[in-house]
Design a protein around this motif. Structure first.
Motif, short mmCIF file in Angstrom:
data_model
loop_
_atom_site.label_atom_id
_atom_site.label_comp_id
_atom_site.label_asym_id
_atom_site.label_seq_id
_atom_site.Cartn_x
_atom_site.Cartn_y
_atom_site.Cartn_z
N THR A 68 15.08 -38.70 4.91
CA THR A 68 14.42 -39.63 4.77
C THR A 68 13.11 -39.46 4.42
OG1 THR A 68 15.03 -40.63 6.43
CG2 THR A 68 13.97 -41.59 5.70
N ASP A 69 12.76 -39.53 3.14
CA ASP A 69 11.72 -39.16 1.82
C ASP A 69 10.96 -40.71 2.77
OD1 ASP A 69 10.43 -38.28 0.13
OD2 ASP A 69 11.35 -39.06 -1.67
N ARG A 70 10.37 -39.62 3.19
CA ARG A 70 8.96 -41.25 4.39
C ARG A 70 8.11 -40.94 3.46
NH1 ARG A 70 11.26 -43.09 8.53
NH2 ARG A 70 12.78 -41.02 9.61
N ALA A 71 6.60 -42.24 2.91
CA ALA A 71 5.78 -42.29 2.36
C ALA A 71 4.43 -41.13 3.27
CB ALA A 71 5.57 -43.38 2.47
N LEU A 72 3.82 -40.78 2.21
CA LEU A 72 2.87 -40.16 3.27
C LEU A 72 2.07 -40.49 2.83
CD1 LEU A 72 2.85 -36.62 1.04
CD2 LEU A 72 3.47 -36.83 3.27
N ALA A 73 0.70 -40.51 3.98
CA ALA A 73 -0.28 -40.99 4.13
C ALA A 73 -1.59 -39.86 4.24
CB ALA A 73 -0.65 -41.96 5.16
N THR A 74 -2.72 -40.49 5.01
CA THR A 74 -3.76 -39.17 5.55
C THR A 74 -4.86 -40.36 6.00
OG1 THR A 74 -5.78 -40.04 3.63
CG2 THR A 74 -4.21 -37.94 3.08
N VAL A 75 -5.01 -39.16 7.20
CA VAL A 75 -5.81 -40.01 8.06
C VAL A 75 -6.61 -38.83 8.75
CG1 VAL A 75 -4.67 -39.80 10.14
CG2 VAL A 75 -6.12 -41.58 10.04
N THR A 76 -8.10 -39.15 9.10
CA THR A 76 -9.17 -37.49 9.75
C THR A 76 -8.78 -38.44 11.30
OG1 THR A 76 -10.76 -38.56 8.25
CG2 THR A 76 -11.95 -38.14 9.44
N VAL A 77 -8.87 -36.99 11.75
CA VAL A 77 -8.81 -36.93 13.03
C VAL A 77 -9.95 -35.68 13.31
CG1 VAL A 77 -6.24 -37.50 13.11
CG2 VAL A 77 -7.08 -35.18 12.91
N THR A 78 -9.56 -36.14 14.68
CA THR A 78 -10.95 -34.33 15.55
C THR A 78 -9.64 -34.06 16.68
OG1 THR A 78 -10.29 -35.83 17.96
CG2 THR A 78 -12.67 -37.00 16.67
N VAL A 79 -10.53 -32.83 16.11
CA VAL A 79 -10.10 -31.89 17.22
C VAL A 79 -9.19 -31.95 18.13
CG1 VAL A 79 -9.67 -29.45 18.28
CG2 VAL A 79 -11.21 -29.55 16.26
N GLU A 80 -9.93 -32.73 19.06
CA GLU A 80 -8.97 -33.63 20.12
C GLU A 80 -7.62 -34.21 19.97
OE1 GLU A 80 -10.07 -35.65 24.42
OE2 GLU A 80 -11.01 -35.43 23.00
N GLU A 81 -7.52 -35.28 19.14
CA GLU A 81 -6.79 -36.14 18.21
C GLU A 81 -5.33 -35.04 17.88
OE1 GLU A 81 -8.84 -40.02 17.17
OE2 GLU A 81 -8.96 -38.16 15.47
N LEU A 82 -5.70 -34.13 17.47
CA LEU A 82 -4.67 -33.34 17.09
C LEU A 82 -3.82 -32.17 17.70
CD1 LEU A 82 -3.61 -31.70 14.09
CD2 LEU A 82 -5.59 -29.88 14.65
N TRP A 83 -4.49 -32.42 18.39
CA TRP A 83 -4.13 -32.07 19.96
C TRP A 83 -3.42 -32.53 20.81
CZ3 TRP A 83 -6.55 -26.20 20.94
CH2 TRP A 83 -5.93 -26.14 22.47
N GLN A 84 -3.49 -33.78 20.65
CA GLN A 84 -2.77 -34.18 21.17
C GLN A 84 -1.81 -34.57 20.40
OE1 GLN A 84 -5.32 -37.82 21.76
NE2 GLN A 84 -6.07 -37.27 23.70
N LEU A 85 -1.52 -35.22 19.60
CA LEU A 85 -0.36 -35.31 18.42
C LEU A 85 0.50 -33.97 18.29
CD1 LEU A 85 -2.02 -36.55 15.16
CD2 LEU A 85 -0.30 -37.54 16.59
N LEU A 86 0.02 -32.48 18.39
CA LEU A 86 0.75 -31.01 19.00
C LEU A 86 1.62 -31.47 19.89
CD1 LEU A 86 -1.72 -28.69 16.97
CD2 LEU A 86 0.54 -29.80 15.88
N GLU A 87 0.52 -31.75 21.25
CA GLU A 87 0.94 -31.51 22.17
C GLU A 87 2.81 -32.56 22.66
OE1 GLU A 87 1.24 -30.45 25.81
OE2 GLU A 87 -1.04 -29.59 25.70
N SER A 88 2.70 -33.71 21.53
CA SER A 88 3.72 -34.61 20.93
C SER A 88 4.73 -33.99 21.31
CB SER A 88 4.06 -35.54 20.57
OG SER A 88 2.25 -36.95 21.45
N GLY A 89 4.06 -33.02 19.67
CA GLY A 89 5.71 -32.16 18.73
C GLY A 89 5.76 -31.41 19.56
N VAL A 90 5.75 -31.08 20.42
CA VAL A 90 6.20 -29.99 21.88
C VAL A 90 6.81 -30.03 22.84
CG1 VAL A 90 5.12 -27.73 20.23
CG2 VAL A 90 3.88 -28.58 22.23
#
Length: 223
Positions: A68-90
């Motif tokens: 699936t060739d999805r559209a790319l986007a950017t956003v600004t996050v904090t380390v805590e928000e990055l941590w939450q994304l990674l927790e979802s990923g694993v």
């Protein structure tokens, strides 16, 4: 020209981009990060398709590397928000009765393929508490975190698919303003290849696993 074999899986084994990071996934994330000029990038294993061979490839072959060739986007996050994304990923990874990774049961289309950082997660820890450490190599410095409270830059720029950032694959939708780039994963990959921006290095191995009894992984006590 593809500088090195970029795989989504390890041959006929059940190890693939839906239960571990892969050479193709991390290289695609690197291409997205380069295109966007961000500190970090996260793509998802479920969006990958066929391998790319180390030779000159056509546009159609680059497109075929993404299911699936999805559209790319950017956003600004904090380390805590990055941590939450990674927790979802694993969060979907599970151990079998021999305390080894159950590859089939752990298959998750949202498994993170990454660029600009590495991370370690603990398979023996409860869901939501698995991220053990995150090491960033951003444009503003180098840090290793074992807690979201460690000293950190106030903000990090992240490139991902619009789909993931808005809650796709059951990720938490980000709070920041999402900026569409007007480019897809395949287009960013094609540009990086055409411009020679991807190196002839092994892009795998950016996600380290502990707390598992697998022979190929490192066992440790729970976090």
């Amino acid at each position: 020209r593809v500088p090195i074999l970029l795989r989504t899986s390890q041959g006929d084994s059940p190890k693939n981009a839906t239960n571990q990071d892969s050479a193709l996934g991390n290289a695609a994330a690197e291409a997205a990060r380069i295109w966007a000029g961000t500190d970090l990038a996260i793509l998802n294993g479920g969006d990958l398709g066929a391998d790319l061979q180390p030779r000159e490839v056509t546009w159609e072959e680059v497109q075929g590397a993404f299911s699936t060739d999805r559209a790319l986007a950017t956003v600004t996050v904090t380390v805590e928000e990055l941590w939450q994304l990674l927790e979802s990923g694993v969060s979907h990874a599970v151990l079998d009765d021999q305390l080894k990774i159950d590859r089939e049961a752990s298959s998750f289309g949202g498994f993170p393929q990454i660029a600009g950082f590495t991370f370690t997660y603990d398979m023996s820890a409860p869901v939501g508490q698995r991220i053990y450490s995150v090491t960033l190599d951003s444009q503003t410095g180098h840090w290793t975190y074992q807690t979201t409270k460690d000293p950190a830059p106030a903000e990090l720029t992240l490139c991902a698919t619009e789909y993931m950032l808005t809650g796709g694959y059951d990720y938490p939708a980000v709070d920041g303003q999402i900026r569409l780039l007007g480019v897809t994963m395949a287009e960013a990959m094609a540009d990086a290849l055409a411009q020679g921006k991807l190196e002839a290095v092994d892009y795998g191995g950016r996600v380290r696993v502990i707390g598992s009894g697998d022979d190929t992984l490192i066992s440790t006590d729970p976090m």
